[in-house]
Motif scaffolding. Structure first.
Motif, PDB file in Angstrom:
ATOM      1  N   HIS A 105      -1.469  23.268  37.960  1.00 30.15           N
ATOM      2  CA  HIS A 105      -2.329  24.448  37.958  1.00 30.15           C
ATOM      3  C   HIS A 105      -3.313  24.418  36.797  1.00 30.15           C
ATOM      4  N   SER A 106      -3.439  23.244  36.213  1.00 34.18           N
ATOM      5  CA  SER A 106      -4.457  22.998  35.197  1.00 34.18           C
ATOM      6  C   SER A 106      -4.881  21.545  35.306  1.00 34.18           C
ATOM      7  N   ALA A 115     -14.069  12.473  36.260  1.00 34.70           N
ATOM      8  CA  ALA A 115     -12.688  12.213  36.647  1.00 34.70           C
ATOM      9  C   ALA A 115     -11.835  13.420  36.295  1.00 34.70           C
ATOM     10  N   VAL A 116     -10.760  13.600  37.044  1.00 33.31           N
ATOM     11  CA  VAL A 116      -9.884  14.753  36.858  1.00 33.31           C
ATOM     12  C   VAL A 116      -8.467  14.264  36.623  1.00 33.31           C
ATOM     13  N   ARG A 117      -7.802  14.840  35.624  1.00 34.29           N
ATOM     14  CA  ARG A 117      -6.410  14.507  35.332  1.00 34.29           C
ATOM     15  C   ARG A 117      -5.580  15.781  35.352  1.00 34.29           C
ATOM     16  N   PRO A 118      -4.459  15.817  36.081  1.00 39.36           N
ATOM     17  CA  PRO A 118      -3.625  17.021  36.119  1.00 39.36           C
ATOM     18  C   PRO A 118      -2.921  17.253  34.793  1.00 39.36           C
ATOM     19  N   LEU A 119      -2.754  18.519  34.438  1.00 39.03           N
ATOM     20  CA  LEU A 119      -2.060  18.922  33.222  1.00 39.03           C
ATOM     21  C   LEU A 119      -0.867  19.806  33.592  1.00 39.03           C
ATOM     22  N   SER A 120       0.043  19.975  32.631  1.00 33.23           N
ATOM     23  CA  SER A 120       1.283  20.709  32.882  1.00 33.23           C
ATOM     24  C   SER A 120       1.239  22.083  32.223  1.00 33.23           C
ATOM     25  N   LEU A 121       1.336  23.122  33.033  1.00 32.33           N
ATOM     26  CA  LEU A 121       1.512  24.488  32.549  1.00 32.33           C
ATOM     27  C   LEU A 121       2.884  24.977  32.978  1.00 32.33           C
ATOM     28  N   ILE A 151       1.470  31.935  23.746  1.00 33.41           N
ATOM     29  CA  ILE A 151       0.228  31.256  23.387  1.00 33.41           C
ATOM     30  C   ILE A 151       0.376  29.789  23.758  1.00 33.41           C
ATOM     31  N   ARG A 152      -0.753  29.170  24.058  1.00 36.68           N
ATOM     32  CA  ARG A 152      -0.775  27.762  24.448  1.00 36.68           C
ATOM     33  C   ARG A 152      -1.873  27.071  23.665  1.00 36.68           C
ATOM     34  N   LEU A 153      -1.642  25.846  23.280  1.00 39.75           N
ATOM     35  CA  LEU A 153      -2.619  25.065  22.524  1.00 39.75           C
ATOM     36  C   LEU A 153      -2.918  23.777  23.274  1.00 39.75           C
ATOM     37  N   PHE A 154      -4.196  23.441  23.307  1.00 37.62           N
ATOM     38  CA  PHE A 154      -4.607  22.168  23.901  1.00 37.62           C
ATOM     39  C   PHE A 154      -5.567  21.503  22.929  1.00 37.62           C
ATOM     40  N   SER A 162      -4.206  14.311  26.094  1.00 34.84           N
ATOM     41  CA  SER A 162      -3.457  15.474  25.607  1.00 34.84           C
ATOM     42  C   SER A 162      -2.878  16.273  26.758  1.00 34.84           C
ATOM     43  N   ASP A 163      -1.946  17.179  26.419  1.00 38.65           N
ATOM     44  CA  ASP A 163      -1.410  18.122  27.388  1.00 38.65           C
ATOM     45  C   ASP A 163      -1.124  19.429  26.655  1.00 38.65           C
ATOM     46  N   TRP A 164      -0.792  20.449  27.430  1.00 41.61           N
ATOM     47  CA  TRP A 164      -0.546  21.764  26.877  1.00 41.61           C
ATOM     48  C   TRP A 164       0.725  21.792  26.030  1.00 41.61           C
ATOM     49  N   VAL A 165       0.665  22.546  24.924  1.00 40.31           N
ATOM     50  CA  VAL A 165       1.835  22.878  24.115  1.00 40.31           C
ATOM     51  C   VAL A 165       1.977  24.397  24.160  1.00 40.31           C
ATOM     52  N   GLU A 166       3.152  24.900  24.577  1.00 40.45           N
ATOM     53  CA  GLU A 166       3.334  26.334  24.766  1.00 40.45           C
ATOM     54  C   GLU A 166       4.340  26.894  23.756  1.00 40.45           C
ATOM     55  N   ARG A 167       4.034  28.105  23.278  1.00 45.47           N
ATOM     56  CA  ARG A 167       4.910  28.787  22.324  1.00 45.47           C
ATOM     57  C   ARG A 167       5.242  30.172  22.877  1.00 45.47           C
TER      58      ARG A 167
END
Length: 558
Positions: A105-106, A115-121, A151-154, A162-167
Motif C-alpha cells: 500500500h506504498s 520505476a516503481v518499488r513496493p514498500l511495507s506499511l 509516526i513513520r519515517l522514510f 530504504s523502507d518505512w520505519v514505524e514507531r
C-alpha cells in the motif's frame, strides 16, 4: 514519458561541493533583472502518461531529495495491484479489510526511470499527514484505526533501497486528518485531527514536560454535522508565526509561546477546509515584500448535507487573498474561470500557482462529488486583478476524491490518485479507482531551450552569498541583459487538496557574470536570511531565465 536523456545527464553532471568556487579568468558583469518574465510563455501545457498503473492509488505523495517519490494510500482498502517484495505478507488482526494482506500500500517511484518499488506499511495511513525533516527524511504522522497515533519515517538512499520505519503510540493523541508544518527550529508541529482540538510536536522531547497543547480555535471552527475544520491550512510566516486556517477563518499563532496573536476576518462564501476542501498556498516570498496567503475553492454552506441527500451544489468559484501582517487585514476576492472543490494548488518555479484536479459540484467524501474538473488553471499572482487566470489543457483522466499533485525535479507536475470508494473498485462505479500516474507539463516546458544549472552548492548557510553556474542558450555576450531569478522551492507533502510545507522563496540577487571560457553565466545570490523565511532542510533551486526555469537542483539550507 520519462525525461529525455539530455535532461538526465543534466542532473547527473551537476556538481555541488561548496557554496563558492573559482570563477574563470575572463568575466564581464551583466545585470540580474528583477523583472518576472521577459515575455509571456504561450501554450496550454501538455499531459503525458508516466505509468498506466503504479499498483496503488496515490492518496499521499512526497518528493524526496534523492529524486524519488514516496506514494501511499491506506491499508484497509483491500488488496492492491502490487505485491509486497519477497513473498512477504502483512498480518494485522485490527485491519478492517484483510487480516492477512500480501499486497503493498506504498510504493517508491524512481525518477527519471519511473520505476516503481513496493514498500511495507504495517499500520493504517488513511488521511494522515507528513513533513520533510531537515535531514531529508520524511516524517509521516497519524492515520486511522491502528495507525492514528503512529509516526513513520522514510529516509532517502542511493538506489532507493530504504523502507518505512514505524514507531507505534509515539503521538500523544489520535491524529486523523491533521496537518503538519516544519518550524524554524527544525521541529514539526502536528495540529488538529478529527475531534482533536490541540497540537503537539516532533520530536516530542523538545516540547518540555507538556506534550499536547490545547487550541480552542479548532473548537470554534468545528461544526457538529460536517466538522469543516479538518486538514487545517498551515503556513509559516516570515516572522516565525503560524497562519492557521480552518473552516472559513484564520488566526496567527505563536507556536513557541502558545498564544493566538491575531484573528483574521472570515472568508465570504462558505467553508474552505475539509470536507469542503478548498486549497491554499503561501504566495512566493520576495525580499522586502509582505507575505500573502491565497485560498481558492471550497463549497457553499450546507453542501455536505446536501450531497448526502443526493443534491450536489456547485463548488465555490472564488479565490481569496490576504496579507496577515497588515494592520487591518482584509480578504480580496476574485473569480476563478471554473468552480472547484478538492483542487490541488502548487507553487511553480515561475512563482505562478497551478490549480489541478477536483470537481465542479459536491464535496469531499465517498461518492459525494460530481462533474470532474479536468482542466488545470494557471494563476499569475503578480498580474492585475482580472488578468490572473489562464485555463490550460484538459486531462482525459478524472481526478476526484483522494487525488494528489506535486512538483518534481524537472519542473513537471506529477498527478495521481482518485478513489472515491471505500475500497479498490475498477468497474460498475461512477468514478473507478485510478492507479495511473501522469505528468502535466506547464507551458514553460514547451520552450525550445531551458537554462541549465552546471554547478551549485550542496549546502548553504543563512544569508550566505551563493554562486550558481548556469547556461542560457542563445546568450553569449555581456551586452545582453539577462532576465534571471533564482527561486527555491520546498516540496510539498500532498494529500486531500493540501500541500503541507510547500514554500517558494525568491532569492535576493547581487549580480551575474558572463564566463567567456564556459559560454555560460554565474549568478550570485543571497541565501534566505533566516530559518523563519526558509526552515532548515532541502530545497529545489531553480534558475528562471526569461520565464523558463531550469531543472531543480537540491541544496540543503543548514
Amino acid at each position: 514519458m520519462a525525461p529525455s536523456a539530455r535532461t538526465t545527464r543534466t542532473r547527473n553532471t551537476t556538481t555541488a561541493s561548496s557554496s563558492s568556487f573559482v570563477l574563470p579568468l575572463f568575466l564581464v558583469l551583466v545585470g540580474v533583472s528583477t523583472v518576472r518574465t521577459a515575455a509571456p510563455i504561450k501554450g496550454r501545457g501538455e499531459w503525458r502518461l508516466l505509468r498506466a498503473s503504479i499498483g496503488i492509488s496515490a492518496m499521499h505523495m512526497q518528493l524526496l531529495p534523492d529524486d524519488t517519490v514516496v506514494i501511499f494510500d491506506r491499508t484497509d482498502f483491500g488488496r492492491s495491484n502490487i505485491s509486497l517484495p519477497g513473498g512477504r505478507c502483512r498480518f494485522d488482526s485490527y485491519d478492517l479489510a484483510l487480516a492477512t494482506d500480501c499486497t503493498a500500500h506504498s510504493v517508491l517511484l524512481l525518477l527519471p526511470s519511473v520505476a516503481v518499488r513496493p514498500l511495507s506499511l504495517l499500520t493504517d495511513t488513511w488521511c494522515s499527514s507528513g513533513a520533510l525533516l531537515p535531514n531529508g527524511s520524511l516524517l509521516q504522522t497519524g492515520g486511522f484505526n491502528d495507525g492514528d497515533r503512529v509516526i513513520r519515517l522514510f529516509s532517502p538512499s542511493r538506489g532507493g533501497r530504504s523502507d518505512w520505519v514505524e514507531r507505534p503510540f509515539y503521538l500523544s493523541v489520535r491524529r486523523w486528518y491533521a496537518s503538519n508544518q516544519l518550524l524554524p527550529d527544525g521541529r514539526v508541529i502536528i495540529l488538529g485531527g478529527r475531534r482533536e482540538f490541540s497540537y503537539e510536536f516532533f520530536p516530542r522531547e523538545l516540547a518540555g514536560s507538556r506534550t499536547v497543547f490545547q487550541f480552542p480555535f479548532l473548537v470554534e471552527t468545528w461544526n457538529r454535522e460536517t466538522e469543516n475544520n479538518l486538514y487545517p491550512f498551515l503556513h509559516l510566516l516570515p516572522d516565525g508565526t503560524l497562519f492557521v486556517f480552518a473552516n472559513d477563518r484564520a488566526v496567527v499563532l505563536d507556536a513557541i509561546r502558545h498564544r493566538v496573536l491575531r484573528r483574521l476576518p472570515p472568508v465570504p462564501g462558505g467553508p474552505r477546509s475539509y470536507p469542503s476542501s478548498g486549497s491554499s498556498v503561501l504566495l512566493p516570498l520576495r525580499p522586502g515584500a509582505a507575505p500573502e496567503v491565497l485560498v481558492c475553492g471550497g463549497t457553499p454552506w450546507g453542501s455536505y448535507q446536501a450531497a448526502l441527500n443526493g443534491t450536489f451544489l456547485p463548488a465555490l468559484r472564488t479565490c481569496a487573498r490576504i496579507k496577515p501582517a497588515d494592520s487591518d487585514p482584509a480578504w480580496s476576492l476574485e473569480d476563478m474561470p471554473l468552480p472547484r472543490v478538492m483542487g490541488d494548488m502548487l507553487l511553480l518555479p515561475t512563482c505562478d500557482v497551478l490549480i489541478v484536479n477536483g470537481a465542479v459540484a459536491g464535496t469531499a467524501g465517498w461518492e459525494l462529488a460530481r462533474n470532474p474538473v479536468t482542466r488545470p488553471v494557471l494563476y499569475h499572482p503578480d498580474r492585475p486583478a482580472g488578468r490572473r487566470f489562464a485555463v490550460l489543457k484538459r486531462s482525459r483522466i478524472p481526478r476526484m476524491y483522494h487525488s494528489t499533485a506535486i512538483l518534481d525535479t524537472y519542473g513537471r507536475v506529477l498527478v495521481g490518485g482518485s478513489n472515491p470508494q471505500a475500497h479498490y473498485a475498477f468497474a460498475n462505479v461512477m468514478y473507478p479507482t485510478e492507479l495511473s500516474l501522469e505528468a502535466f507539463h506547464p507551458p514553460y516546458l514547451a520552450a525550445r531551450t531551458r537554462p541549465r544549472v552546471a554547478a551549485a552548492p550542496r549546502e548553504v548557510g543563512y544569508g550566505e552569498r551563493v554562486a550558481l553556474r548556469f547556461e542560457a542558450a542563445g546568450h553569449y555576450g555581456a551586452w545582453e541583459e539577462l532576465v534571471v531569478e533564482v527561486v527555491v522551492v520546498a516540496p510539498a507533502f500532498a494529500t486531500h487538496a493540501v500541500g503541507m510545507n510547500q514554500r517558494a522563496v525568491v532569492l535576493e540577487a547581487s549580480r551575474a557574470v558572463w564566463a567567456w571560457g564556459n559560454f555560460g553565466y554565474v549568478a550570485e545570490v543571497v541565501a534566505p536570511p533566516s530559518p523563519k523565511v526558509a526552515p532548515p532542510g532541502y530545497y529545489l533551486w531553480f534558475v528562471v531565465h526569461a520565464g523558463v526555469p531550469s531543472n531543480g537542483v537540491w541544496v540543503r539550507i543548514r
